[in-house]
Design an enzyme around this catalytic site. Structure first.
Site, PDB file in Angstrom:
ATOM      1  N   GLU A  11     -18.876  -1.836   1.607  1.00 54.97           N
ATOM      2  CA  GLU A  11     -19.002  -3.459   1.945  1.00 54.97           C
ATOM      3  C   GLU A  11     -19.059  -4.626   3.393  1.00 54.97           C
ATOM      4  OE1 GLU A  11     -14.951  -5.037   0.633  1.00 54.97           O
ATOM      5  OE2 GLU A  11     -15.781  -3.719  -1.391  1.00 54.97           O
TER       6      GLU A  11
ATOM      7  N   CYS B  60     -21.451  -8.719   8.606  1.00 53.89           N
ATOM      8  CA  CYS B  60     -20.280  -8.271   8.942  1.00 53.89           C
ATOM      9  C   CYS B  60     -21.024  -6.144   8.828  1.00 53.89           C
ATOM     10  CB  CYS B  60     -19.333  -8.578   8.329  1.00 53.89           C
ATOM     11  SG  CYS B  60     -17.455  -7.585   9.067  1.00 53.89           S
TER      12      CYS B  60
ATOM     13  N   CYS C 231     -11.469   3.870   6.610  1.00 55.36           N
ATOM     14  CA  CYS C 231     -11.108   4.015   8.114  1.00 55.36           C
ATOM     15  C   CYS C 231      -9.420   4.984   7.952  1.00 55.36           C
ATOM     16  CB  CYS C 231     -10.359   3.006   8.550  1.00 55.36           C
ATOM     17  SG  CYS C 231     -10.629   3.152  10.365  1.00 55.36           S
TER      18      CYS C 231
ATOM     19  N   CYS D 280      -4.169   1.102  10.256  1.00 57.34           N
ATOM     20  CA  CYS D 280      -3.235   0.589  11.416  1.00 57.34           C
ATOM     21  C   CYS D 280      -3.021  -0.421  10.239  1.00 57.34           C
ATOM     22  CB  CYS D 280      -4.047  -1.087  11.111  1.00 57.34           C
ATOM     23  SG  CYS D 280      -5.225   0.371  12.633  1.00 57.34           S
TER      24      CYS D 280
ATOM     25  N   CYS E 132      -4.003  -3.482   7.573  1.00 57.74           N
ATOM     26  CA  CYS E 132      -5.637  -3.447   6.998  1.00 57.74           C
ATOM     27  C   CYS E 132      -5.559  -2.768   6.160  1.00 57.74           C
ATOM     28  CB  CYS E 132      -6.319  -2.760   8.497  1.00 57.74           C
ATOM     29  SG  CYS E 132      -7.719  -2.685   7.765  1.00 57.74           S
TER      30      CYS E 132
ATOM     31  N   GLY F 161     -13.768   0.217   8.890  1.00 54.22           N
ATOM     32  CA  GLY F 161     -14.624   2.008   8.772  1.00 54.22           C
ATOM     33  C   GLY F 161     -14.466   1.410  10.991  1.00 54.22           C
TER      34      GLY F 161
ATOM     35  N   CYS G 272     -11.349 -10.408   7.329  1.00 52.33           N
ATOM     36  CA  CYS G 272     -11.105  -9.810   7.749  1.00 52.33           C
ATOM     37  C   CYS G 272      -9.850  -8.594   7.057  1.00 52.33           C
ATOM     38  CB  CYS G 272     -10.643 -10.197   9.538  1.00 52.33           C
ATOM     39  SG  CYS G 272     -12.074 -10.459  10.625  1.00 52.33           S
TER      40      CYS G 272
HETATM   41  N1  SAH Z   1     -11.914  -0.921  12.968  1.00 50.40           N
HETATM   42  C1  SAH Z   1     -12.156  -1.581  13.731  1.00 50.40           C
HETATM   43  C2  SAH Z   1     -12.587  -2.909  13.150  1.00 50.40           C
HETATM   44  C3  SAH Z   1     -12.651  -2.952  11.373  1.00 50.40           C
HETATM   45  S1  SAH Z   1     -11.605  -4.233  11.298  1.00 50.40           S
HETATM   46  C4  SAH Z   1     -11.285  -2.235  14.590  1.00 50.40           C
HETATM   47  O1  SAH Z   1     -10.066  -2.307  14.296  1.00 50.40           O
HETATM   48  O2  SAH Z   1     -11.540  -3.175  15.787  1.00 50.40           O
HETATM   49  C5  SAH Z   1     -11.516  -5.776  12.081  1.00 50.40           C
HETATM   50  C6  SAH Z   1     -10.933  -7.148  12.237  1.00 50.40           C
HETATM   51  O3  SAH Z   1     -10.214  -6.862  11.561  1.00 50.40           O
HETATM   52  C7  SAH Z   1      -9.902  -5.850  13.352  1.00 50.40           C
HETATM   53  O4  SAH Z   1      -9.802  -7.153  14.777  1.00 50.40           O
HETATM   54  C8  SAH Z   1      -8.343  -5.821  12.690  1.00 50.40           C
HETATM   55  O5  SAH Z   1      -7.503  -6.307  13.275  1.00 50.40           O
HETATM   56  C9  SAH Z   1      -8.720  -6.944  11.825  1.00 50.40           C
HETATM   57  N2  SAH Z   1      -7.649  -7.177  10.821  1.00 50.40           N
HETATM   58  C10 SAH Z   1      -7.360  -6.126  10.308  1.00 50.40           C
HETATM   59  N3  SAH Z   1      -6.628  -6.398   9.273  1.00 50.40           N
HETATM   60  C11 SAH Z   1      -6.594  -7.518   8.916  1.00 50.40           C
HETATM   61  C12 SAH Z   1      -5.644  -8.309   8.219  1.00 50.40           C
HETATM   62  N4  SAH Z   1      -5.137  -8.336   7.295  1.00 50.40           N
HETATM   63  N5  SAH Z   1      -5.824  -9.535   8.524  1.00 50.40           N
HETATM   64  C13 SAH Z   1      -6.371 -10.234   9.761  1.00 50.40           C
HETATM   65  N6  SAH Z   1      -7.142  -9.246  10.034  1.00 50.40           N
HETATM   66  C14 SAH Z   1      -6.658  -7.440  10.290  1.00 50.40           C
HETATM   67 FE1  SF4 Z   2      -8.020  -0.387  12.039  1.00 48.06          FE
HETATM   68 FE2  SF4 Z   2      -9.677  -1.033  11.939  1.00 48.06          FE
HETATM   69 FE3  SF4 Z   2      -9.822   1.281   9.944  1.00 48.06          FE
HETATM   70 FE4  SF4 Z   2      -8.723  -1.406   9.958  1.00 48.06          FE
HETATM   71  S1  SF4 Z   2     -10.406  -0.819  10.286  1.00 48.06           S
HETATM   72  S2  SF4 Z   2      -7.605   0.880  10.050  1.00 48.06           S
HETATM   73  S3  SF4 Z   2      -7.766  -2.201  11.535  1.00 48.06           S
HETATM   74  S4  SF4 Z   2      -8.894   0.752  12.864  1.00 48.06           S
END
Ligand code: SAH
Ligand code: SF4
Length: 357
Positions: free
Chosen positions: A102, A115, A122, A126, A129, A170, A343
Site C-alpha cells: 500500500e 508515503c 514487517c 512492534c 503497529c 515495512g 500511520c
Molecule cells: N518501519 C518504519 C517506518 C514505517 S512505520 C518505522 O517504524 O519508523 C511509520 C510510523 O508509523 C512510525 O513512526 C510508527 O511508529 C508509526 N505507527 C505505527 N503504528 C501506529 C499506530 N497504530 N498509530 C500511530 N502511529 C503508528
Molecule cells: Fe515497527 Fe515500523 Fe515495522 Fe510497524 S512498520 S512493525 S512501526 S518497524
C-alpha cells in the site's frame, strides 16, 4: 550419427528499474551498446515515464530490439484505490507474485506527499503497529519502491508530488540495499531528481544501517522513538532489545556530527503508556543535545491491539510542554483514518480479522 539435441536457453529478463545508472551502463556495454545510452534510457524511464522500449526513439531501432529481449519495464498493477474525506488516497498494488502493498498520497496544501512501502509486511513486530502484527512476507525491490511513485503519478497526471516519505509498510533499513537504491533513483539528476531534503526515511532504529545511511545518503532521517525507557520501548518495539536507546542515541549523535539537518523523532502517543507530562519532561531532557523536531502521532486504533488513543487534552498538554521548552513539536494530524491509511494502519485491507485476534 548421434542425434542432435537443440537446447533452448531462456533467460529471465532483467527488471531495468532495479538498475542504477552505473549498473545499466555496464549491462549496455556487455550488449555492445554505447554507455551514453544509459542516460537516455533513464530519461525515458523516469522523466518521460516510458513503459515500452519502442517509445525510446533516440535509441536505434536495432538496439531497441536488443533492449526488449534483455530487459523488462514492469509497472505496478493497481488493485484498489480508496479516497478519504480529507482527500487522502490509499492505493493498493498487486505485485508480480500476488503480494499486495500500500501507498498513501497525502495532500499538503497544493502539494502532495507520497508515503511508500519498502516491504510486504514487517518482521520487527512492534506491538502497536498493524503492519508488524501482520508479519513479514518479503522485501520490495528498487523497482517496486520507485514503481509506487510511477503508478500514483500515472493515475494522477500533473499532481505535484513534492515529498516522498518511506513510512509505509515495512522497515526501510531492514531492506537497506533496495531503500538506498530507490533513494538514488529518486534523488539523482538522471532519475526523478528530488532534492534530498524532500525525501525522508523513517526507521525503528536499526543502528548499523543508520550508520551506513549516514555514510551513503543525504536524505532526511526520521526515527520512531515512541518510548524513553528501555523497558517500555522494548515492550512496544522488540528491536530495542538489540539496539537499546543508548546505542541508538550514540548513532544519532554521529549523524549530527556529519551533517546539518535536523532529525525528526516520531513519538506515537498511547493512552496510559507514554502520554503523561512526566514523559514530556523526560523527552525534553533526552533530546537536549540534538537539533531535532518531534512529531507526536496520537495512536491510531486498529483491530490488532488493545492499545488506546490518548485523550486530546493529554496530547495538547504534552505538545505545550515541549513547545514551552523551545522544542519544535507538531501533532501529526491523522490522514485517512477512516480508510485505514493512517500511520500503522497499513495492511488493513488485506488482513483478515481472525489473523489478528
Ligand atoms: N518501519 C518504519 C517506518 C514505517 S512505520 C518505522 O517504524 O519508523 C511509520 C510510523 O508509523 C512510525 O513512526 C510508527 O511508529 C508509526 N505507527 C505505527 N503504528 C501506529 C499506530 N497504530 N498509530 C500511530 N502511529 C503508528
Ligand atoms: Fe515497527 Fe515500523 Fe515495522 Fe510497524 S512498520 S512493525 S512501526 S518497524
Amino acid at each position: 550419427m548421434a542425434p542432435v539435441h537443440t537446447y533452448i536457453i531462456t533467460m529471465e529478463k532483467i527488471d531495468i528499474k532495479n538498475l542504477s545508472l552505473k549498473e545499466l551502463g555496464r549491462e549496455l556495454r556487455e550488449l555492445g551498446m554505447p554507455a551514453y545510452n544509459a542516460r537516455q534510457i533513464f530519461e525515458w524511464l523516469y522523466k518521460k515515464h516510458a513503459t515500452d522500449f519502442e517509445q525510446m526513439t533516440n535509441i536505434s531501432k536495432q538496439f531497441r530490439t536488443v533492449l526488449a529481449e534483455r530487459f523488462s519495464i514492469p509497472v505496478l498493477t493497481m488493485h484498489k484505490k480508496q479516497a478519504g474525506r480529507d482527500r487522502t488516497e490509499k492505493y493498493q498494488f498487486m505485485l508480480g507474485d500476488g503480494a499486495t502493498i500500500e501507498s498513501v498520497l497525502i495532500p499538503m496544501g497544493k502539494w502532495y506527499t507520497l508515503c511508500v512501502s519498502t516491504q510486504v509486511g514487517c518482521a520487527l513486530g512492534c506491538t502497536f503497529c498493524l503492519t508488524g502484527i501482520k508479519g513479514f512476507k518479503r522485501n520490495l525491490t528498487v523497482s517496486e519502491i520507485t514503481g509506487q511513485l510511477a503508478a500514483v503519478q500515472a493515475e494522477n497526471p500533473g499532481v505535484p508530488v513534492s515529498h516522498i516519505v518511506f513510512m509505509g509498510m515495512g522497515e526501510p533499513f531492514a531492506n537497506e540495499d533496495a531503500t538506498l537504491g530507490a533513494i538514488e533513483i529518486l534523488t539523482s539528476e538522471e532519475g526523478y531528481h528530488y532534492s534530498n531534503h524532500r525525501v525522508t526515511v523513517s526507521t525503528a532504529g536499526l543502528v548499523p544501517q543508520i550508520r551506513r545511511f549516514i555514510a551513503e545518503s543525504k536524505a532526511n532521517l526520521a526515527v520512531s522513538l515512541n518510548a524513553l525507557y528501555d523497558d517500555t520501548r522494548t515492550a512496544l518495539m522488540p528491536i530495542n532489545a538489540t539496539y537499546p536507546l543508548g546505542e541508538l542515541m550514540a548513532a544519532l549523535k554521529d549523524y549530527h556530527s556529519h551533517r546539518r539537518g535536523r532529525i525528526t523523532f516520531e513519538y506515537v502517543m498511547i493512552k496510559g503508556v507514554n502520554d503523561g507530562i512526566a514523559h514530556a519532561i523526560q523527552l525534553a531532557k533526552m533530546l537536549k543535545h540534538f537539533p531535532f523536531k518531534v512529531n507526536l502521532i496520537p495512536f491510531n486504533e486498529h483491530r490488532g491491539t488493545d492499545y488506546e488513543r490518548p485523550d486530546e487534552e493529554d496530547v495538547r498538554a504534552f505538545q505545550t510542554y515541549l513547545q514551552n521548552h523551545t522544542i519544535a513539536c507538531m501533532v501529526r494530524t491523522t490522514h485517512g483514518e477512516e480508510i485505514e491509511a493512517a500511520c500503522g494502519q497499513l495492511g488493513g485491507m488485506t488482513i483478515a480479522k481472525e489473523d489478528v485476534q
